[in-house]
Structures are given as structure tokens and as C-alpha cells.
Design an enzyme around this catalytic site. Structure first.
Site, PDB file in Angstrom:
ATOM      1  CB  SER A   1      -0.971  -0.061   1.189  1.00 14.52           C
ATOM      2  OG  SER A   1      -2.002   0.875   1.060  1.00 14.52           O
TER       3      SER A   1
ATOM      4  CG  HIS B   1      -5.537  -2.723   0.757  1.00 10.30           C
ATOM      5  ND1 HIS B   1      -5.021  -2.383  -0.483  1.00 10.30           N
ATOM      6  CD2 HIS B   1      -4.901  -1.920   1.654  1.00 10.30           C
ATOM      7  CE1 HIS B   1      -4.129  -1.418  -0.326  1.00 10.30           C
ATOM      8  NE2 HIS B   1      -4.027  -1.134   0.950  1.00 10.30           N
TER       9      HIS B   1
ATOM     10  CG  ASP C   1      -6.356  -4.127  -3.240  1.00  8.24           C
ATOM     11  OD1 ASP C   1      -6.500  -3.152  -2.499  1.00  8.24           O
ATOM     12  OD2 ASP C   1      -5.295  -4.774  -3.349  1.00  8.24           O
TER      13      ASP C   1
END
Length: 307
Positions: free
Chosen positions: A118, A285, A257
């Protein structure tokens, strides 16, 4: 996590901090084993390393040493709550400098692999475009090439939530009351569908507890939520520099996601080296938690495959 992790701290000189700073790190395996270590960059910005700790399995399954650490302002590293809102202090360059400092301290700056999840992938790609000489392989996990793509995807996914949840989110963002319990609960519904679709494991809950204690970094750099980005990261766009990444790269994301197809495709399309792209059909995610066995198998194969 039954693995024995070695904890350590390294001094990190940040004159603008106004006090001595340290980065807390943890090592799985032996950095002197001859195997290239994998350095793990957590997300947020403002999370901790805890939610990625299941990656230690790579040490027992593939003999890969791992380095985890809490970025400055988070977890067991130095906290700087008086820098809340100071966008000139919390910069990508600060975190690149911290990473370089840690690599030198551990003596692995000439040979390492890097995984960024991320925000950690935004940091990893920002570092990789500088062509660090020791970087061997790069893993960009559910990451973001251009923040406006991430925000657009998040707003689109939000439309899949019950209408009352959508209304609650919109209302509090418009009124600036994003610290309210009602907003928090509505975001929780979003997270259960598009952040982690299984019951949140203990290691993920631990990260959330840390973030709740000190939201300085997340609040300053990002903003109230994943798709209400008000901090300087709203302008993040590394797509024009991705051709400077010349190491083999693995791009991963989940079907559900926030890092949707168009969010991660710039990595695949623009990185100069060989890129492998894997979508995890049952994940959002956190594929490393949601489809753990498959995820770790793919990671291990990539890290130990022929260059």
C-alpha cells in the site's frame, strides 16, 4: 507467530524533529546466511509492521531473512505528535532517508529485496526510481502509482455499500466530522469488504490499535480515510518516473482491493524491467492475510527464481 524475532533500534538523525529519534526494527532469520534479505515496508502511512508479520513464514519455507520496522512516528519507533499537521516535516524523502539509514545500519545496503504494501509500495517505488545499487528485486503489494486513481477507485467501491452507510460517509466528510464514531463505523463497513474480507487477524488488530493511539502520520500525510485524502499524498504521482525502475518486479493486488486494476496497471505498463502481475481473486487489500498460503508461495517463488 512462533518465529524468534530479534528486536533492535537504530538512531535516526532528524534535525527538524527537535529530539533524538530511533527506528525500531525486527529481524527474522540470519542476515549473514548468504541469502538476500527481504526488507518490508508497511502501509498507512501511519500503520505498523505488525499486520505483515505472517511473512516470517518465508524464513522457514525458503530460508529468506526478513527485516520489519516501524516507520518514524509509528509503533515502537519515535513518536512526534507535536508534528501533527506539519506537512513540511512528514515527507516521502524523510521515510526514504530512514530506510537508507536502516539499510546501512544492518549492513545490507549492497544486497536486499524490498516489499512495500500500500503506502509502503509508494515509498518503495519512490526509492526504487533513484536506482539504489543494492536493490535486487521489488514487490509492490496493493500499491498506488497515482493517488487520484486510488481515490476514484475507492469512491466507486463505496457505491457498493448499503445506501445508509454511503450517506453517513458523505455527510461526515462534507461536515468535517470525520472523527465521529458514526463515521468510524461506516468506514469499518467499507474495510470489511475492501480492506480485509476475513475476520481481522490479531496482527492486523494490533496495527489498528497503534494507529488509534497516534494518528499523527496518517492524518497529516493522508487524511481522514482511504478515499477522503486531504494531505499532501493527494498529489502523489510516480507514473512518469516508473521507467527508471530496472529491477525485476512483482505486482500483487486483490480483486476487491481499493488498489483496483487501473491503480496498479501503471506499474506493469511503465516499469522497465520484467514485471509479473498477480491478482488474488478472493482478496481485497490484504491478500497476504486473505489468501495467505498462495500469496506466500508466489512471493517465495519470485524471490528465489532466476533473475
Amino acid at each position: 507467530m512462533s518465529h524468534n524475532l530479534i528486536d533492535g533500534e537504530v538512531s535516526f538523525d532528524v534535525p527538524a524533529a527537535g529530539k533524538p529519534c530511533t527506528t525500531h526494527y525486527r529481524i527474522s532469520g540470519d542476515l549473514k546466511s548468504g541469502k538476500t534479505p527481504l526488507v518490508v515496508l508497511h502501509g498507512g502511512p501511519g500503520c505498523t509492521h505488525d499486520y505483515l508479520l505472517n511473512l516470517v513464514t518465508l524464513t522457514s519455507s525458503h530460508g529468506i531473512p526478513l527485516v520489519f520496522y516501524d516507520q518514524l512516528g509509528n509503533g515502537q519507533s519515535t513518536h512526534l505528535p507535536d508534528k501533527n499537521g506539519d506537512t513540511s516535516f512528514w515527507t516521502i524523502q524523510l521515510f526514504i532517508s530512514e530506510l537508507e539509514n536502516l539499510l546501512r545500519h544492518l549492513g545490507i545496503q549492497d544486497n536486499f529485496d524490498l516489499l512495500g504494501h500500500s503506502w509502503g509500495g509508494m515509498l518503495a517505488s519512490s526509492f526504487a526510481v533513484t536506482k539504489p545499487k543494492g536493490l535486487r528485486r521489488l514487490i509492490l503489494a496493493s500499491s498506488i502509482g497515482r493517488m487520484k486513481d486510488w481515490v476514484a477507485a475507492g469512491l466507486r467501491l463505496q457505491k457498493h455499500l448499503p445506501q445508509d452507510v454511503q450517506d453517513t460517509i458523505t455527510k461526515h466528510e462534507a461536515e468535517g466530522t470525520t472523527s465521529s464514531k458514526e463515521y468510524e463505523e461506516a468506514i469499518g463497513v467499507f474495510y470489511s469488504k475492501f480492506l480485509c474480507r476475513i475476520e481481522f487477524p490479531e496482527i492486523l488488530l494490533k496495527t489498528f490499535v497503534w494507529m488509534g493511539k497516534d494518528p499523527t502520520v496518517y492524518g497529516t500525510m493522508n487524511g481522514p480515510s482511504e478515499f477522503h485524502v486531504t494531505g499532501p499524498l493527494k498529489d502523489f504521482d510516480i507514473t512518469g518516473d516508473l521507467h527508471k525502475i530496472t529491477v525485476p518486479t512483482l505486482v500483487t493486488h486483490g480483486h476487491f482491493d481499493g488498489a483496483q486494476y487501473e491503480v496498479v496497471s501503471p506499474f506493469f505498463n511503465n516499469i522497465s524491467a520484467k514485471v509479473r502481475w498477480v491478482t488474488f481473486a478472493e482478496s481485497s487489500h490484504m491478500p497476504h492475510l486473505e489468501e495467505e498460503e498462495r500469496y506466500l508461495g508466489i512471493l517465495g517463488d519470485f524471490l528465489q527464481g532466476d533473475l
